[in-house]
Each structure stands twice: as structure tokens, then as C-alpha cells.
Scaffold this motif. Sequence first.
Motif, short mmCIF file in Angstrom:
data_model
loop_
_atom_site.label_atom_id
_atom_site.label_comp_id
_atom_site.label_asym_id
_atom_site.label_seq_id
_atom_site.Cartn_x
_atom_site.Cartn_y
_atom_site.Cartn_z
N GLY A 8 0.81 -1.21 0.00
CA GLY A 8 0.00 0.00 0.00
C GLY A 8 0.84 1.26 0.00
N SER A 11 2.64 1.64 -3.35
CA SER A 11 1.72 2.05 -4.41
C SER A 11 1.40 3.53 -4.31
N TRP A 83 -3.20 -5.83 -4.85
CA TRP A 83 -4.15 -5.71 -3.74
C TRP A 83 -4.94 -6.99 -3.54
#
Length: 92
Positions: A8, A11, A83
Motif C-alpha cells: 500500500g 503504491s 491488492w
Amino acid sequence: MDNLALIGMASIVTAGLTITIGSIGPALGEGKALAQALNAIAQQPDEAKNITRTLFVGMALVESTAIYCFVITLILIFANPFWNYFIEKAGG
């Protein structure tokens, strides 16, 4: 810190860098193109129509780079293929 949090963070940081760097280049290029076009129109006012048409085509090509960076940013934030894999592995 688990792998999901690292993916996360990576990204989001990559998306931020992509849109930042991908917007600065085209903005500078468009500004320089516009300045040169205005200079050319000032020197040759009778060729303004041809210069303007060429300017708009060139600006569209330059702007496409920023649009590609925007699309990559949206993919990294909202449609990241990692994800689903990590959420599935985490049991969610």
C-alpha cells in the motif's frame, strides 16, 4: 509492518511520484511551446493560422504524456493487481 501495508505504501508513493514528475515535464514543455509560438506569431502575423494549428497538435501530443501518467496513477491506486492477491492471502 506486514506485506499488505508495504504494498500500500509503495503504491501510494509511486503514484504520487508518477503524477508529480509526469505533470512537471509536460507543463514546462507546453509553456515553452506556447512562448515560442507567440514569438513566431509576433514576427509573422500572417502565418498565425498555420502556427496555431501546429501548436495545438504539438500541445496535444505533449499533454498525452501527462494523461498516461494520470492513468498509471489511477491504476496504482484503484486497480492495483497486488491488492487482491495480498487481501486473499491475508484472509480477507
